[in-house]
Design a protein around this motif. Structure first.
Motif, mmCIF file in Angstrom:
data_model
loop_
_atom_site.group_PDB
_atom_site.id
_atom_site.type_symbol
_atom_site.label_atom_id
_atom_site.label_comp_id
_atom_site.label_asym_id
_atom_site.label_seq_id
_atom_site.Cartn_x
_atom_site.Cartn_y
_atom_site.Cartn_z
ATOM 1 N N SER A 1 -38.789 -25.960 -32.012
ATOM 2 C CA SER A 1 -39.584 -25.007 -31.385
ATOM 3 C C SER A 1 -40.430 -24.388 -32.049
ATOM 4 O O SER A 1 -40.070 -24.055 -33.227
ATOM 5 C CB SER A 1 -38.344 -24.275 -30.669
ATOM 6 O OG SER A 1 -37.767 -25.019 -29.727
ATOM 7 N N ARG A 2 -41.297 -23.501 -31.592
ATOM 8 C CA ARG A 2 -42.273 -22.489 -32.321
ATOM 9 C C ARG A 2 -42.488 -21.422 -31.354
ATOM 10 O O ARG A 2 -43.171 -21.552 -30.294
ATOM 11 C CB ARG A 2 -43.431 -23.233 -32.975
ATOM 12 C CG ARG A 2 -44.371 -22.275 -33.815
ATOM 13 C CD ARG A 2 -43.711 -21.669 -34.979
ATOM 14 N NE ARG A 2 -44.656 -20.520 -35.250
ATOM 15 C CZ ARG A 2 -44.583 -20.037 -36.527
ATOM 16 N NH1 ARG A 2 -43.672 -20.567 -37.498
ATOM 17 N NH2 ARG A 2 -45.494 -19.015 -36.748
ATOM 18 N N TRP A 3 -42.207 -20.297 -31.891
ATOM 19 C CA TRP A 3 -42.616 -19.049 -30.778
ATOM 20 C C TRP A 3 -43.428 -18.002 -31.767
ATOM 21 O O TRP A 3 -43.004 -17.789 -32.798
ATOM 22 C CB TRP A 3 -41.490 -18.702 -30.241
ATOM 23 C CG TRP A 3 -40.290 -18.224 -30.902
ATOM 24 C CD1 TRP A 3 -39.949 -17.194 -31.747
ATOM 25 C CD2 TRP A 3 -38.999 -18.942 -31.103
ATOM 26 N NE1 TRP A 3 -38.835 -17.182 -32.458
ATOM 27 C CE2 TRP A 3 -38.237 -18.345 -32.150
ATOM 28 C CE3 TRP A 3 -38.544 -20.271 -30.539
ATOM 29 C CZ2 TRP A 3 -36.989 -18.863 -32.451
ATOM 30 C CZ3 TRP A 3 -37.322 -20.864 -30.846
ATOM 31 C CH2 TRP A 3 -36.348 -20.038 -31.855
ATOM 32 N N VAL B 1 -43.740 -18.753 -26.325
ATOM 33 C CA VAL B 1 -43.311 -19.939 -26.722
ATOM 34 C C VAL B 1 -44.237 -21.006 -26.860
ATOM 35 O O VAL B 1 -44.740 -21.389 -25.595
ATOM 36 C CB VAL B 1 -42.004 -20.336 -26.037
ATOM 37 C CG1 VAL B 1 -41.635 -21.653 -26.510
ATOM 38 C CG2 VAL B 1 -40.873 -19.329 -26.014
ATOM 39 N N ASN C 1 -41.479 -26.104 -27.151
ATOM 40 C CA ASN C 1 -39.956 -25.728 -26.883
ATOM 41 C C ASN C 1 -39.093 -26.980 -26.915
ATOM 42 O O ASN C 1 -39.083 -27.923 -26.060
ATOM 43 C CB ASN C 1 -40.084 -24.980 -25.597
ATOM 44 C CG ASN C 1 -38.789 -24.386 -24.753
ATOM 45 O OD1 ASN C 1 -37.852 -24.714 -25.678
ATOM 46 N ND2 ASN C 1 -38.730 -23.978 -23.732
ATOM 47 N N ASP C 2 -38.356 -27.030 -27.934
ATOM 48 C CA ASP C 2 -37.200 -27.854 -27.911
ATOM 49 C C ASP C 2 -37.889 -29.357 -28.051
ATOM 50 O O ASP C 2 -37.440 -30.132 -26.907
ATOM 51 C CB ASP C 2 -36.190 -27.779 -27.040
ATOM 52 C CG ASP C 2 -34.831 -28.540 -26.935
ATOM 53 O OD1 ASP C 2 -34.536 -28.957 -28.460
ATOM 54 O OD2 ASP C 2 -34.312 -28.863 -26.230
ATOM 55 N N ARG D 1 -43.381 -28.538 -23.609
ATOM 56 C CA ARG D 1 -42.297 -29.248 -23.664
ATOM 57 C C ARG D 1 -42.743 -30.660 -23.715
ATOM 58 O O ARG D 1 -43.749 -31.101 -23.233
ATOM 59 C CB ARG D 1 -41.641 -29.176 -22.252
ATOM 60 C CG ARG D 1 -40.902 -27.694 -22.316
ATOM 61 C CD ARG D 1 -40.105 -27.593 -20.928
ATOM 62 N NE ARG D 1 -39.110 -26.171 -20.749
ATOM 63 C CZ ARG D 1 -38.012 -26.071 -21.431
ATOM 64 N NH1 ARG D 1 -37.402 -27.176 -21.923
ATOM 65 N NH2 ARG D 1 -37.533 -25.125 -21.438
#
Length: 307
Positions: A10-12, A17, A20-21, A207
């Motif tokens: 993940s990177r926010w 976000v 995500n995962d 995603r």
């Protein structure tokens, strides 16, 4: 051969976000990275290349982590989407600087080889500031290839490249994949991806939406009707028989491509493929062609984005 593996990445940025995962594995061969604008493709590539730290999760090149691992750059090559910053350099000087940073035994020879690979020899001694968009793209690619990486990451590599150059670069990436290198490239032009990569990774809104051969992905979408083109010795007769078949939603008779054909929308692919030859045989009709019409990459991508 080297795999690039992402696990729970993940990177926010503050409350935003970007990725995500995401869990995926990029293996030897050519893989297309797809997603709408803003889906997180460039962020993923930057993290795979070790230029951006994941906020969570892990990225590994083989067994080694990518982030804060200078040794990974011996095996990684990156073609970023952003423009070349050193436009005052000649193309040759730009590529040779990269060769020297990698401490190659013969930077000049490596530079000459990389420039030849991307068909930039004739313009190599001109300043990059005089290059067209497509030539700057090829200079970036030559810089990424100069140390002969086993893994090549490309963010929109065909932007601004003319048709002849695009074909050359497609052939080059295809050849690298056939040699066992791991090649991942993003593109917003689906036709480009379809020409050189059956393997795709799709991200939507940060995603991971799908992974694998796009034809196989389409066949797993059992919640969506399948579309077929059928050509036979008696299209009108066969079409009337198909209209009464369970699992067939619609039948149309008309011109498809270069000739007349039946287009069929099917909700039960298994029943249709079993019943079609039985119906044709009973009526003495020869089926000359049966082909899916929605297993193209464009169809699969559209279904994934809309789901």
């Amino acid at each position: 051969m080297t795999d690039l593996t992402l696990t729970g990445v993940s990177r926010w940025y503050g409350n935003v976000v970007a990725v995500n995962d995401v869990t995926m594995s990029i293996r030897p061969g050519v893989t297309g990275l797809l997603g709408p604008n803003g889906a997180g493709k460039s962020t993923l590539i930057a993290m795979m290349a070790g230029f951006l730290a994941p906020s969570a999760g892990d990225i590994r090149l083989g067994e080694a982590p990518v982030w804060r691992n200078v040794g990974a750059y011996r095996d990684l090559g990156l073609v970023p989407e952003r423009e070349v910053s050193f436009s005052y350099l000649t193309g040759r000087a730009f590529v040779q600087a990269t060769a020297e940073l990698h401490r190659l035994a013969d930077p000049r020879a490596a530079t000459a080889r990389a420039l030849a690979e991307v068909d930039l020899v004739d313009a190599a001694d001109r300043p990059i500031s005089t290059f067209s968009k497509g030539m700057r793209q090829r200079a970036k690619l030559a810089s990424a290839l100069v140390h002969e990486p086993t893994v090549l990451l490309l963010d929109e590599p065909f932007n601004g490249v003319d048709p002849r150059q695009r074909m050359h670069l497609m052939e080059l990436l295809t050849r690298m994949g056939e040699q066992g290198r791991t090649v991942l490239f993003s593109s917003h032009i689906l036709e480009e991806v379809e020409q050189i990569a059956r393997q795709i990774e799709v991200v939507v809104s940060g995603r991971h939406a799908a992974s694998g051969d796009f034809g196989a992905i389409r066949r797993l979408m059992t919640d969506r009707p399948s579309h077929y083109v059928v050509r036979s010795s008696d299209d009108r007769g066969l079409a009337s028989m198909l209209m009464g078949l369970g699992g067939v939603r619609s039948v149309a008779l008309g011109r498809v491509g270069t000739g007349e054909a039946i287009t069929v929308e099917v909700t039960d692919m298994g029943e249709f493929t079993l019943a079609l030859p039985r119906l044709a045989r009973s009526a003495g009709i020869t089926v000359r062609e049966l082909a899916p019409s929605d297993e193209s990459l464009e169809s699969v991508f559209t279904y994934l984005v809309q789901s």
